[in-house]
Design a protein around this motif. Structure first.
Motif, PDB file in Angstrom:
ATOM      1  N   SER A 217      -5.193 -19.843  28.741  1.00 39.89           N
ATOM      2  CA  SER A 217      -6.034 -20.031  27.561  1.00 39.89           C
ATOM      3  C   SER A 217      -6.100 -21.515  27.257  1.00 39.89           C
ATOM      4  O   SER A 217      -5.072 -22.194  27.229  1.00 39.89           O
ATOM      5  CB  SER A 217      -5.461 -19.275  26.354  1.00 39.89           C
ATOM      6  N   LYS A 312      -3.497 -12.542  22.400  1.00 41.79           N
ATOM      7  CA  LYS A 312      -4.389 -11.422  22.735  1.00 41.79           C
ATOM      8  C   LYS A 312      -5.836 -11.731  22.373  1.00 41.79           C
ATOM      9  O   LYS A 312      -6.767 -11.383  23.119  1.00 41.79           O
ATOM     10  CB  LYS A 312      -3.926 -10.153  22.025  1.00 41.79           C
ATOM     11  N   ASP A 313      -6.044 -12.392  21.250  1.00 42.40           N
ATOM     12  CA  ASP A 313      -7.409 -12.696  20.809  1.00 42.40           C
ATOM     13  C   ASP A 313      -8.025 -13.845  21.597  1.00 42.40           C
ATOM     14  O   ASP A 313      -9.212 -14.143  21.416  1.00 42.40           O
ATOM     15  CB  ASP A 313      -7.405 -13.040  19.312  1.00 42.40           C
ATOM     16  N   ASN A 314      -7.225 -14.497  22.441  1.00 45.88           N
ATOM     17  CA  ASN A 314      -7.726 -15.643  23.211  1.00 45.88           C
ATOM     18  C   ASN A 314      -8.131 -15.280  24.636  1.00 45.88           C
ATOM     19  O   ASN A 314      -8.529 -16.162  25.396  1.00 45.88           O
ATOM     20  CB  ASN A 314      -6.662 -16.744  23.275  1.00 45.88           C
ATOM     21  N   GLY A 316     -10.736 -13.711  26.251  1.00 44.28           N
ATOM     22  CA  GLY A 316     -12.088 -13.154  26.228  1.00 44.28           C
ATOM     23  C   GLY A 316     -12.506 -12.516  27.530  1.00 44.28           C
ATOM     24  O   GLY A 316     -13.359 -11.617  27.552  1.00 44.28           O
TER      25      GLY A 316
END
Length: 459
Positions: A217, A312-314, A316
């Motif tokens: 990331s 987790k949100d990184n 994509g």
């Protein structure tokens, strides 16, 4: 001009040696050798003599096929040996121009701030985020104008004793170690592309006795984890539960293994341990349930690790599954059920020039990644285990770093370290981290004083 490369993936179930060449920026495979691992369990060396014999056989096979005699190799190291931490570095830029020297300075500062224990040695210092002045998320600070630069790094390290044992095994096979790369890092290089890096991705390498997770990331890897579970554990579970020999259980896993429900009822006949006369009739549903239980356990633990990372949100681009364990039918579907709302796919190694079809398989992603790393596909500006900064810029080293100043706090500490990058080898600790913001000044702006100095020279 071609440059030969020897890459050795030292795994728990197999040793894969590949000899390649870099030709006009592309990697071409010249030969490879694969042998069964010995003296290695769950990613760690348990018998140096046996491990060295297996390494030597794989390397000799690769040399024989390629016709290239090379004695220095880039090797993989298991996540079982690795630990990691994050660190930040900050430097001032008095001349406001960011060059390789300034980037090296901020990377070395981040490494110093990490306070690596004496019994550990670094493998990678990976810069995943740069910041200049008040501008965040800089992809590449090289050539930019700024008065201050920061970097966030992910540092991967290993115990010196573990690395020494690995070195002994490789040296006993007649090979010198060049670079050492974390196997999960190498695997990611072989399967992800530029878009994956831009959007962020988690790569899970499901191997024979171990599973590795890395999350890319930003500009680099920000998180890595290790699980001592692999496809060999499925074989062991089948052997124990069905009272059948290990080789039979392995063949059963490869030929009949599946995680998908079957609409038809099918039975298989298996030999029984200790009974040479009778066969055991077993429903494939039982076989599939055993495989499902072990795979579910491993994927659930790895899913929790992704949550623990806070990234987790990184991701994509979702999750990339690779490694030999992905050959089991239904692996992607099970992972998708356990990790909903995250796109999941199976990753195969990138196609290289003259790559044999045998290597075009998920279990060889680490070896392919090692070739790519040595060919220059490392993380830009990372520090390797010798504290050298790796980069792709055209650069003529300066003899001194005296035009670069770091923040006053670090300057006052006067840390006693040195930089092992070749252009900085002779730099003392005080020179490297001195507070250089106090410049010597000479008054040339007074016109009367200038006239007097000029007159003295004439008269």
């Amino acid at each position: 001009m071609s440059t030969p490369i020897l890459a050795i993936d030292i795994g728990s179930t197999k040793i894969c040696a590949i000899i390649g060449k870099t030709i006009d920026g592309d990697v071409e495979i010249s030969g490879h050798g694969i042998t069964k691992s010995q003296g290695i369990k769950k990613g760690t060396i348990t018998n140096i003599e046996l491990a060295s014999k297996a390494i030597k056989k794989a390397v000799d096979d690769a040399k024989r096929v390629s016709g290239i005699n090379i004695t220095t190799a880039i090797i993989s190291i298991s996540g079982a040996y690795a630990k990691s931490t994050n660190s930040t570095g900050v430097v001032n830029i008095p001349n406001n121009d960011i060059s390789i020297n300034e980037i090296n300075r901020v990377m070395q500062t981040a490494l110093y701030n990490a306070n690596i224990p004496n019994e550990f040695e670094i493998l990678h210092v990976l810069p995943y985020k740069f910041k200049i002045d008040e501008q965040d998320y800089i992809e590449d600070p090289y050539g930019m104008n700024a008065s201050r630069m920061e970097v966030d790094t992910h540092i991967v390290m290993t115990a010196k004793s573990s690395l020494e044992n690995l070195k002994k095994a490789v040296n006993a096979a007649g090979i010198e170690i060049g670079k050492v790369v974390l196997n999960g890092y190498a695997s990611s290089l072989a399967v992800i592309d530029h878009d994956d890096k831009e959007r962020g991705i988690a790569v899970i390498d499901l191997g024979g006795q171990t599973s590795n997770l890395v999350i890319h990331s930003g500009n680099a890897i920000q998180y890595n984890d290790f699980l001592p579970v692999g496809s060999n554990h499925i074989t062991s579970d089948l052997s124990i539960a069905l009272h059948t020999p290990l080789d039979t259980a392995e063949e059963l896993k490869i030929t009949k293994g599946s995680l998908l429900q079957s609409e038809t009822v099918e039975n298989v006949k298996l030999p029984i341990i200790g009974d040479d006369k009778n066969l055991n009739i077993v429903s494939l549903d039982i076989v599939h349930n055993i495989i499902y239980s072990r795979m579910e356990e491993a994927l659930t633990i790895l899913a929790k690790s992704i949550l623990k990372s806070g990234l987790k949100d990184n991701i994509g681009s979702g999750i990339m599954l690779t490694g030999g364990m992905t050959h089991i039918t239904g692996t992607r579907e099970l992972a998708q059920a356990l990790m909903p709302n995250i796109p999941i796919r199976i990753g195969r190694p990138r196609a290289l020039r003259k790559m044999p079809s045998e290597l075009d398989s998920p279990e060889y992603v680490t070896a392919i990644g090692l070739l790519l790393y040595e060919a220059g596909e490392f993380t830009e500006y990372e520090l390797d285990r010798k504290k050298n900064m790796l980069h792709s810029k055209d650069y003529i080293p300066k003899e001194s770093l005296s035009d670069i100043a770091i923040n006053n706090t670090l300057s006052q500490q006067k840390p006693k370290i040195s930089v092992s990058q070749p252009s900085f080898e002779e730099q003392s600790a005080n020179e490297l981290f001195a507070d250089l913001s106090k410049e010597q000044t000479t008054n040339h702006s007074n016109p009367v004083q200038s006239f007097v100095e000029w007159a003295k020279k004439i008269f």
